[in-house]
Write an enzyme that holds these catalytic residues in place. Structure first.
Site, PDB file in Angstrom:
ATOM      1  N   LYS A 224      -6.322  -0.845  22.220  1.00 44.80           N
ATOM      2  CA  LYS A 224      -7.545  -1.463  22.550  1.00 44.80           C
ATOM      3  C   LYS A 224      -8.754  -0.951  21.698  1.00 44.80           C
ATOM      4  CE  LYS A 224      -6.373  -0.931  26.809  1.00 44.80           C
ATOM      5  NZ  LYS A 224      -6.151  -0.919  28.304  1.00 44.80           N
TER       6      LYS A 224
ATOM      7  N   LYS B   2      -7.106  11.571  20.698  1.00 43.56           N
ATOM      8  CA  LYS B   2      -8.509  11.232  21.461  1.00 43.56           C
ATOM      9  C   LYS B   2      -9.649  12.343  21.346  1.00 43.56           C
ATOM     10  CE  LYS B   2      -6.292   8.477  25.238  1.00 43.56           C
ATOM     11  NZ  LYS B   2      -5.962   8.513  26.529  1.00 43.56           N
TER      12      LYS B   2
ATOM     13  N   LYS C 160      -0.003   1.462  16.003  1.00 42.98           N
ATOM     14  CA  LYS C 160       0.460   0.842  17.306  1.00 42.98           C
ATOM     15  C   LYS C 160      -0.815  -0.113  17.401  1.00 42.98           C
ATOM     16  CE  LYS C 160      -1.492   3.914  20.667  1.00 42.98           C
ATOM     17  NZ  LYS C 160      -1.392   4.542  21.911  1.00 42.98           N
TER      18      LYS C 160
END
Ligand code: TYM
Length: 315
Positions: free
Chosen positions: A200, A115, A197
């Site tokens: 979104k 992130k 993976k």
């Protein structure tokens, strides 16, 4: 005798994809319906504000996610369904856990690193301390089992360590160990990048949303990559939705097989889409469910926090 406690949550950040469903939500419904557990399912809104977001959209995302929960089969009569930020005792417990957690343990978390790379201009302290709040989410309700996908396992190891750190420091056995519960499909892969993976954040063509129309699902599946990993991922998806698939999986006829998969997924979620549409029209009823969830969760959280404060020497 009281039942073992299950706790889990999803961040309200937009629509849910089949990875979220197969790694977590479907399992929640099954665990709830088994009748063996005392289940707490929340919306992790405090976690979601560690990412860049729009306040106006957030409210909609919260409402949308609770409708997903209910339309998937979570039942407020069987599970406690609530919003994380409405239980401030949990955030207080997270502060106490902050004082037990070595910074190095947080800095090595892969999700923190990912992130931080994705939002270089917004590496806020909340991104770093994120797994501490996650440990508090679970331990405030004395959660023992946490149904999640593979990507959350490292965070749950930190929750497991938190129990150890707390119990050791205060010479107690107050908190019980925390264990992940994984499904047979703990990591559904992206349709386009079959070694990453499904998520979104990668963009719309990478995932299938559980409330997307049959047309969109067909379009997305038709563009899914057919590398060996890509085919394997499609086969996993085919197998798990097997009851709705009208035809055989044939790796040598991927164009046809993709049509079967797309129709099968769309059919599987047909009932879900209808239920969700109904719920979206009944905001009052949905908000009432969240209020009732809060009323059930908060006294437990208050009791835990009171006991913890007692143990750690606060008044
Ligand atoms: P979140 O919102 O990112 O994801 C929700 C759930 O979906 C699972 N998941 C997947 N499973 C299989 N394949 C995939 N491609 C896939 N992508 C996501 C996730 O593993 C997760 O179970 N930190 C959590 C939310 C949270 C939480 C908690 C969970 C906050 N506090 C306490 C459990 C207990 C998260 O960001 O999930």
């Amino acid at each position: 005798m009281s039942k073992p406690v299950i706790v889990s949550g999803i961040q309200p950040t937009g629509l849910l994809h089949i990875g979220n469903y197969l790694g977590a939500l479907k399992n929640w419904v099954d665990l709830q319906n088994s009748g063996k557990y005392d289940c707490f399912f929340f919306l992790a809104d405090y976690h979601s504000i560690t990412e860049n977001y729009s306040p106006a959209e957030k409210k909609e995302q919260i409402f949308n996610l609770v409708c997903d929960y209910l339309a998937s089969g979570l039942d407020p009569k069987k599970s406690t369904i609530f919003v994380q930020s409405q239980i401030p005792e949990c955030t207080e417990l997270a502060w106490i856990f902050n004082t037990l957690t070595p910074i190095g343990e947080l800095e090595r978390m892969t999700q923190f690193k990912d992130k931080s790379n994705k939002q270089v201009k917004n590496i806020n302290a909340g991104l770093l301390t994120y797994p501490i709040l996650q440990a508090a989410d679970i331990l405030i309700y004395h959660g023992e089992f946490v149904p999640v996908g593979q990507d959350q396992v490292q965070h749950l190891e930190l929750a497991h360590d938190t129990v150890k750190w707390f119990n050791n420091k205060y010479a107690t056995e107050y908190f019980k160990d925390v264990k992940p519960l994984l499904t047979e499909t703990p990591k559904i892969m992206s349709l386009i990048e079959s070694t990453a993976k499904m998520s979104k954040s990668a963009g719309a063509k990478h995932y299938i949303g559980i409330d997307e129309s049959p047309e969109i699902i067909a379009q997305k599946i038709s563009k899914a990559v057919t590398t060996p990993e890509g085919i394997k991922n499609l086969e996993t998806i085919y197998n798990v939705f097997n009851s709705s698939m009208q035809g055989k999986f044939d790796a040598n006829k991927m164009a046809e097989t993709k049509k079967i998969i797309a129709t099968g997924i769309a059919d599987y979620f047909d009932d879900f889409r209808k239920k969700k549409m109904e719920l979206m029209k009944d905001k009052k009823r949905v908000m009432k469910i969240l209020e009732e969830g809060k009323a059930k969760a908060q006294p437990i959280a208050q009791k835990t926090l009171k006991e913890v404060k007692e143990i750690i020497g606060l008044i």
